[in-house]
Motif scaffolding. Structure first.
Motif, short mmCIF file in Angstrom:
data_model
loop_
_atom_site.label_atom_id
_atom_site.label_comp_id
_atom_site.label_asym_id
_atom_site.label_seq_id
_atom_site.Cartn_x
_atom_site.Cartn_y
_atom_site.Cartn_z
N ARG A 110 39.80 36.43 42.71
CA ARG A 110 39.96 37.07 44.02
C ARG A 110 40.27 35.99 45.05
N TYR A 111 40.85 36.40 46.15
CA TYR A 111 41.31 35.44 47.15
C TYR A 111 40.18 34.59 47.71
N ASN A 151 47.29 44.73 43.71
CA ASN A 151 47.27 43.71 44.76
C ASN A 151 48.59 43.78 45.53
N GLN A 195 43.83 43.55 39.47
CA GLN A 195 43.83 42.44 40.42
C GLN A 195 44.40 41.18 39.76
N SER A 196 44.65 40.18 40.56
CA SER A 196 45.30 38.96 40.08
C SER A 196 44.28 37.88 39.69
N PHE A 236 48.34 34.22 46.61
CA PHE A 236 49.26 35.35 46.73
C PHE A 236 50.70 35.00 46.36
#
Length: 351
Positions: free
Chosen positions: A300-301, A89, A333-334, A145
């Motif tokens: 996910r965002y 990311n 991914q975060s 983020f």
């Protein structure tokens, strides 16, 4: 000091701070030299508009060159991640290492008390610590983020537009006669801009053909490099007429034998997971909570937060158990944790 990108958000951030009585300076961060651009990222136009906005606001404007730091801390991180078969990311890393890393440190050395950006997030001082909260505009909230922020950093950071919606920000910019009040939002990789990821990665990772197989082991296509794909992806597989109207999603990437495994149908149970292992977890408060921890999380965002329970496995790993199975868990991914509006922190999904 305000990180001025040339976009409307950072310009309004600077404008609001100036109105509030702060001594404001605008700084454009160079991270990508002209000869390095692999896309049409208009940095020359960006810096021109940022300078024009600074002039309208009535603040000093300058730039800082962080090309080497960006390459070593963000681009190399991306390339290493994709080379290892995971999906990094870069936007999270860019915030951590560049905007609130090198730039923050430089600004403090230059005598600044705070740095500010155009992020849609809120930084509030609670009873005992600083709290990162979602931006008021739910459609633009960027706290996802920013989960790597720490107490030391939050003490020096301002998010002036976190209390506004995007339409309001544009109205403020128009009223202030800012030159970018109706400029389109930037999209794509942080600072690099809109670029096709496979095309970008091919400059660093050589293509390597391999098979695309179904969960039953049937070969239905070929790929140009396992590194260019991510879990849950359905576009760009080029499976042709053999699959007809059926839609396939990437379920697994087998790095050792260079094989991509796909599953048919978005509702296929093989594409969902209830348990996730997270590593490199940062707790924004600076103190680890008690476990098991009931929280909300998203992987996910562009996703709503989902109910989960967090357990500690050992000093480096945490287990996140969701109430509902989550689609396409992509290692690298975060995963970010919340308590209502408050961002608790987050980490990297290992599996």
């Amino acid at each position: 000091m305000v990180a001025l990108s040339g976009g409307v958000d950072s310009s309004v951030a600077a404008y609001l701070l100036k109105k509030q009585g702060f001594h404001v300076e605008g700084v454009y961060i160079h991270v990508w030299s002209a000869e390095d651009y692999l896309s049409d990222c208009p940095w020359q136009e960006d810096i021109k508009i940022a300078a024009e906005a600074a002039e309208v606001i009535g603040i000093r404007f300058r730039s800082i060159h962080l090309e080497d730091e960006y390459k070593s801390r963000v681009v190399e991180y991306m390339v290493e991640g994709y080379s290892a078969g995971v999906t990094p990311n870069p936007d999270v890393m860019c915030n951590q290492e560049i905007k609130f890393g090198v730039f923050l440190k430089w600004a403090m050395q230059e005598g600044a008390e705070y740095v500010a950006t155009g992020h849609y997030a809120r930084n509030e001082l609670g009873i005992t610590d600083y709290e990162l909260r979602k931006g008021l505009d739910k459609n633009k909230d960027q706290s996802y983020f920013l989960y790597t922020l720490t107490q030391d950093k939050l003490a020096k950071i301002l998010f002036p537009i976190g209390e506004y919606t995007k339409p309001t920000v544009r109205k403020i910019a128009k009223k202030a006669l800012l030159p970018n009040w109706n400029r389109k939002d930037s999209q794509g990789i942080c600072f690099i801009g809109k670029v096709e990821l496979p095309k970008f990665l091919q400059n660093y990772i050589k293509p390597k053909k391999g098979d695309i197989i179904t969960t039953d082991g049937e070969k239905i296509g070929e790929h140009n490099g396992i590194f260019y794909y991510t879990i849950g992806q359905r576009h760009g597989l080029h499976l042709g007429s053999k699959t007809g109207s059926e839609v396939y999603y990437i379920r697994e990437k087998r790095l050792k034998d260079n094989v991509i495994v796909v599953a048919k149908g978005e509702n296929n149970p093989l594409l969902y997971s209830k348990k996730i292992t997270a590593i490199n977890v940062n707790w924004i408060s600076g103190e680890e909570p008690e476990f098991p921890l009931a929280a909300l999380a998203k992987i996910r965002y562009r996703q709503s937060e989902e109910i989960c329970k967090i357990e500690k496995i050992d000093d480096k790993r945490y287990r996140v158990i969701f109430a509902k199975p989550q689609f396409a868990v992509a290692p690298g991914q975060s995963i970010v944790f919340y308590k209502k509006e408050k961002c608790l922190g987050g980490g990297i999904m290992e599996s």
